[in-house]
Scaffold this active site. Sequence first.
Site, short mmCIF file in Angstrom:
data_model
loop_
_atom_site.label_atom_id
_atom_site.label_comp_id
_atom_site.label_asym_id
_atom_site.label_seq_id
_atom_site.Cartn_x
_atom_site.Cartn_y
_atom_site.Cartn_z
N LEU A 68 -37.45 8.86 -14.50
CA LEU A 68 -36.60 10.03 -14.67
C LEU A 68 -35.26 9.90 -13.96
O LEU A 68 -34.28 10.50 -14.39
CB LEU A 68 -37.33 11.28 -14.16
CG LEU A 68 -38.59 11.69 -14.92
CD1 LEU A 68 -39.28 12.86 -14.22
CD2 LEU A 68 -38.26 12.06 -16.36
N THR A 75 -36.87 6.95 -5.99
CA THR A 75 -36.83 6.94 -7.45
C THR A 75 -37.82 8.00 -7.92
O THR A 75 -38.79 8.32 -7.22
CB THR A 75 -37.23 5.56 -8.02
OG1 THR A 75 -38.50 5.16 -7.47
CG2 THR A 75 -36.17 4.52 -7.69
N VAL A 76 -37.59 8.56 -9.12
CA VAL A 76 -38.42 9.66 -9.61
C VAL A 76 -38.96 9.28 -10.99
O VAL A 76 -38.23 8.77 -11.85
CB VAL A 76 -37.62 10.97 -9.70
CG1 VAL A 76 -38.53 12.11 -10.16
CG2 VAL A 76 -37.00 11.31 -8.35
N LYS A 91 -42.06 11.36 -6.79
CA LYS A 91 -40.85 11.00 -6.06
C LYS A 91 -41.24 9.93 -5.05
O LYS A 91 -41.85 10.23 -4.02
CB LYS A 91 -40.26 12.24 -5.37
CG LYS A 91 -38.89 12.03 -4.76
CD LYS A 91 -38.33 13.36 -4.25
CE LYS A 91 -36.91 13.18 -3.71
NZ LYS A 91 -36.35 14.48 -3.24
N ASP A 197 -40.94 24.14 -22.67
CA ASP A 197 -41.18 23.48 -23.95
C ASP A 197 -41.95 22.18 -23.67
O ASP A 197 -41.38 21.13 -23.43
CB ASP A 197 -39.83 23.19 -24.62
CG ASP A 197 -39.99 22.54 -26.00
OD1 ASP A 197 -41.14 22.32 -26.41
OD2 ASP A 197 -38.96 22.24 -26.63
#
Length: 400
Positions: A68, A75-76, A91, A197
């Site tokens: 992501l 980093t994610v 994370k 969503d």
Amino acid sequence: MASIIRWARALTRTAPLVPLRFPASGFTIVDKSVLLEEENLEGFSSGQYFPVNIGDVYVSKYQVLGKLGFGTTSTVWLARNLASHSHVALKVYTKDSGCRDEFQTLKAIGSANTSHPGHRGVQTALDLFKLKGPQDDHYCLVLNPMWESWKHLLRRNDSGRFSVDLLKAGLRHLFRALDYLHTEYIKADNILHDIVDKKLLSKFIRAELNSPSDRKVVNGTTVYASRTFDLPRKFGEPVLCDFGSAVKGDVKRNHDAQPAVYRSPEVMIKTGWSYPVDIWNVGVMIWDIFQGRHLFYGQDAIKKTYTTRAHLAEVVAVLGPPPLDFLQRGIRSREFFSEEGKWIASVDVPPQTNLENCVAFLEGDEKAAFLNLVRGMLQWRPEDRKTAKELTQDPWINRP
């Protein structure tokens, strides 16, 4: 028979999911000469980042589905909890970052007044675990996955700015969240959107399976290009996140805080700052997301870079001279102002700028009401700014 079917369905829901198998080929290999994402950051070459791979399963239940994003301390990744059949964000911190402080902050946030209407507007932690890296342990924080930030939403909007309706709705939720919780600073890239969503998640996974992310291998570590979510059919509520630098605001602080162009007067002259810095931040951030420009730039014509003196000169041009009693509190005031409050710094104050002339896209009563909102936030004295609770009742953001 019906009871057997219900039992079978329940068993299916509770049985752990089988990890997905991701393609081992079919992706673009980024050229060695091109620095990719965290590879541009100083900590990468010194081995600060954990070598996450798409498809990895951590602590026997979290499978990595795609990247992501990245930052200086982490980093994610989008992941799936195989045990609970839910999606999460991982994370993964660099080896020397202070993740435990953020985890404790998030735990405290989550255990506070959950009945407050702003509680759902702040991010909370789901889990924390350690990963054994090549050099050291790395902490991994488990969070609810979020859609992109206001900053990224601007980039994906052809107009380059929020509509009036989107701004009003966003501010209503933001002020409620701020009334519940005050962070060290608020900027457009630590306000994310809740994902309502859920098809976005399945589309993300299908895209990674069918068209694997670009990547390169550097000294045995795979570096991936981040993948973005599609635009949702319906936006979730804004959620405040990234509390790694958060501090309690009920005690005044005097260290530097905030991104440069968002810095508040009390931070710049060092009077000691507390919760009202957040209100100032929102007041200047509105120009970024609604007017398509900064309100203040702080570009020094002499030094050709950002300086506090250039920034303060712009604030004087927009708000007029600061109150003398406010200057008397500041450790750095005499660098910029005389004892009588006259500007003495070696850059010129720009021509006086009426805040009204800085507003485009609004006219008449709508413009006047918007300016009333902004002026309630942009005050020299922190105590003169409206509180988050007062701003939740502002007529402009609550006007249809």
